[in-house]
Design a protein around this motif. Structure first.
Motif, PDB file in Angstrom:
ATOM      1  N   ARG A 101       0.827  -1.206   0.000  1.00 37.57           N
ATOM      2  CA  ARG A 101       0.000   0.000   0.000  1.00 37.57           C
ATOM      3  C   ARG A 101       0.868   1.265   0.000  1.00 37.57           C
ATOM      4  NH1 ARG A 101      -4.527   0.463   4.538  1.00 37.57           N
ATOM      5  NH2 ARG A 101      -5.333  -1.270   3.268  1.00 37.57           N
ATOM      6  N   LEU A 102       1.968   1.226   0.718  1.00 32.44           N
ATOM      7  CA  LEU A 102       2.864   2.386   0.762  1.00 32.44           C
ATOM      8  C   LEU A 102       3.489   2.651  -0.608  1.00 32.44           C
ATOM      9  CD1 LEU A 102       4.670   1.760   4.186  1.00 32.44           C
ATOM     10  CD2 LEU A 102       2.891   3.449   3.686  1.00 32.44           C
TER      11      LEU A 102
ATOM     12  N   GLY B 209       6.357  11.434  -2.292  1.00 31.25           N
ATOM     13  CA  GLY B 209       6.012  10.151  -2.900  1.00 31.25           C
ATOM     14  C   GLY B 209       7.213   9.231  -3.013  1.00 31.25           C
ATOM     15  N   VAL B 210       8.332   9.774  -3.481  1.00 31.61           N
ATOM     16  CA  VAL B 210       9.552   8.968  -3.604  1.00 31.61           C
ATOM     17  C   VAL B 210      10.026   8.514  -2.226  1.00 31.61           C
ATOM     18  CG1 VAL B 210      11.982   9.025  -4.245  1.00 31.61           C
ATOM     19  CG2 VAL B 210      10.280   9.976  -5.792  1.00 31.61           C
TER      20      VAL B 210
ATOM     21  N   PHE C  32       3.715   6.174  -5.422  1.00 30.91           N
ATOM     22  CA  PHE C  32       3.647   6.428  -6.862  1.00 30.91           C
ATOM     23  C   PHE C  32       2.536   7.431  -7.199  1.00 30.91           C
ATOM     24  CE2 PHE C  32       6.199   2.554  -7.832  1.00 30.91           C
ATOM     25  CZ  PHE C  32       7.081   3.159  -8.705  1.00 30.91           C
ATOM     26  N   VAL C  33       1.400   7.308  -6.526  1.00 31.65           N
ATOM     27  CA  VAL C  33       0.304   8.249  -6.788  1.00 31.65           C
ATOM     28  C   VAL C  33       0.747   9.683  -6.472  1.00 31.65           C
ATOM     29  CG1 VAL C  33      -1.989   8.980  -6.025  1.00 31.65           C
ATOM     30  CG2 VAL C  33      -1.531   6.560  -6.463  1.00 31.65           C
ATOM     31  N   LEU C  34       1.409   9.873  -5.332  1.00 29.45           N
ATOM     32  CA  LEU C  34       1.879  11.217  -4.963  1.00 29.45           C
ATOM     33  C   LEU C  34       2.940  11.728  -5.945  1.00 29.45           C
ATOM     34  CD1 LEU C  34       2.196  11.035  -1.059  1.00 29.45           C
ATOM     35  CD2 LEU C  34       0.442  12.200  -2.417  1.00 29.45           C
TER      36      LEU C  34
ATOM     37  N   ALA D 255       6.639   6.969 -17.059  1.00 31.26           N
ATOM     38  CA  ALA D 255       7.401   5.938 -16.344  1.00 31.26           C
ATOM     39  C   ALA D 255       6.797   5.695 -14.962  1.00 31.26           C
ATOM     40  CB  ALA D 255       8.865   6.354 -16.220  1.00 31.26           C
ATOM     41  N   GLY D 256       6.365   6.777 -14.300  1.00 30.32           N
ATOM     42  CA  GLY D 256       5.723   6.640 -12.995  1.00 30.32           C
ATOM     43  C   GLY D 256       4.455   5.802 -13.065  1.00 30.32           C
ATOM     44  N   VAL D 257       3.705   5.959 -14.140  1.00 30.39           N
ATOM     45  CA  VAL D 257       2.483   5.162 -14.323  1.00 30.39           C
ATOM     46  C   VAL D 257       2.834   3.679 -14.459  1.00 30.39           C
ATOM     47  CG1 VAL D 257       0.535   4.715 -15.868  1.00 30.39           C
ATOM     48  CG2 VAL D 257       1.198   7.079 -15.344  1.00 30.39           C
TER      49      VAL D 257
END
Length: 435
Positions: free
Chosen positions: A317-318, A356-357, A323-325, A421-423
């Motif tokens: 979940r983290l 997020g990272v 990634f969403v952030l 890339a994040g997606v």
């Protein structure tokens, strides 16, 4: 005294990768090269780390973890000293890209192995990984600001001399580290596997940097040969460079993908934003570093809460939330930041990107390292760190290629590529099984 020298070493290696971005123009002018030449040196540094991380990790089984860590520090310090005296691009590449890259490949795997085998439970491990990963992310995020200040006030050579000083401090602290009794038995080193993995990864990243599909295809073919090599070696009863069993575990495979993408978007985005600020807005090194500070704050805040978050939430979940952030942050930078926009326009996006990272870095490392027993930590640590540093190298190379190839809106296209890339990383995180 286990964590401080390990965290400081991770900080130094990450700092070395990003501090160069704010001094690109100064270095190019001072060394008689181009911005692309300096970018190539940066890419070669992370590429050297990525290609040698797995062999470096395997050497911990041969030399011992502490000895490998100290040897890496010595090579890293020698490279920083040589780079500080460089008067041309060749000396910079030898000292910074090669020697510091080799030193990092020797010293980074023992960091994660020692944390894993010396931690009694997942919460303690998450807390320690939070410190180490946070130090690495802080080094990557603070590199532009600290490097900008040093470059402006003392010159870029002083930035390398600072790294020499830090290495000296780490060596003194490292002497007090006790070698854990779980050190694996010494085994013959797989030289053929080391060569195949290093050469394959080199051609893949070189192909992205140029860009050249032929080189990428050649690298992929060599990596396929590497996979066949380690399978044949294992079937023959000999110790392979990396056990193929690592890649059969679905959680490990997906976790490694998330690690790769995290560092790809962090390093690639920092490179794009730093070049944009210097070329489109005319910022100097200090102004560039200060503008990137919100990302540093986001990383620090998330890393400081790593242990608490690991206790309350599943690692899966983290990683998803991170990634969403990060994607939201990149989109805000794309929407709000322009050549004529104010400084505050970058704050929300950069803070979300950093937070997020910071959230997912610790969670991904903890997830992947915890999947393997102590006896296999040399294998998984090398693969994990190699994949992460390959992400850094590909991120910088990919961002630079898009900037060079996209006419008119290169910065926007480069950031859009990082967002895409994040997606991909988010999809991998969603596919992680619930348990």
């Amino acid at each position: 005294m286990l964590v401080p020298p390990l965290a400081l070493a991770q900080f130094a290696a990450s700092y070395a990768a990003t501090t160069m971005t704010v001094a690109v123009s100064v270095l190019a002018a001072d060394l008689g090269t181009t911005v692309l030449g300096v970018q190539t040196a940066i890419t070669l540094f992370t590429l050297t780390m990525a290609t040698l991380m797995v062999p470096g990790s395997k050497l911990t089984d041969v030399l011992g973890r502490k000895r490998c860590f100290v040897a890496g520090l010595a090579v890293y310090g020698a490279g920083a000293l040589l780079a500080s005296a460089a008067h041309g691009p060749v000396a910079l590449v030898l000292g910074y890209s090669l020697l510091q890259g080799v030193g990092s490949a020797l010293m980074i795997p023992p960091i994660y192995i020692l944390v894993t085998v010396a931690s009694p439970d997942i919460e303690t491990r998450a807390r320690r990984f939070g410190v180490v990963s946070g130090a690495g992310a802080l080094g990557a995020a603070a590199g532009p600001l600290l490097g900008g200040l040093i470059t402006t006030w003392l010159g870029w050579r002083s930035s390398f001399l600072l790294q020499v000083l830090i290495v000296g401090v780490i060596v003194l602290l490292a002497l007090r580290i006790a070698e854990p009794p779980e050190t694996p038995a010494r085994t013959p080193f797989d030289v053929g596997g080391a060569v195949l993995s290093a050469v394959g990864l080199f051609f893949v990243v070189a192909g992205v940097l140029r860009p050249a599909w032929f080189l990428i295809g050649l690298g992929a073919a060599i990596l396929a040969a590497f996979h066949l090599h380690i399978r044949a070696r294992e079937r023959g009863g000999r110790e392979p460079l990396v056990s193929p069993a690592l890649f059969r575990d679905r959680v490990t495979r997906l976790g490694l993908i998330t690690q790769h993408v995290q560092w790809l978007i962090l390093q690639g985005s920092f490179f794009v934003i730093a070049v944009f600020l210097q070329q489109a807005r005319g910022y100097d090194a200090v102004e560039t570093g200060l503008t990137l500070t919100p990302a540093t704050i986001g990383i620090l805040a998330a890393s400081a809460a790593a242990g608490r978050m690991a206790r309350r939430h599943a690692q899966r979940r983290l990683i998803r939330g991170g990634f969403v952030l990060a994607i939201a942050g990149l989109l805000l930078v794309l929407l709000l930041v322009r050549a004529d926009s104010g400084v505050a326009s970058a704050v929300p996006g950069l803070f979300l990107l950093g937070a997020g990272v910071g959230i997912m870095l610790t969670a991904s490392v903890n997830l992947v390292q915890s999947r393997s027993p102590d006896a296999a930590q040399g294998d998984i640590s090398g693969v994990s760190r190699g994949v992460s540093n390959l992400g850094s190298s590909v991120g910088t190379a990919l961002a630079g290629s898009v900037l060079a190839g996209a006419a008119g809106h290169g910065f926007a296209w480069a950031l859009a590529t990082m967002t895409a890339a994040g997606v991909i990383g988010l999809i991998a995180a969603v596919l992680l099984p619930a348990r």
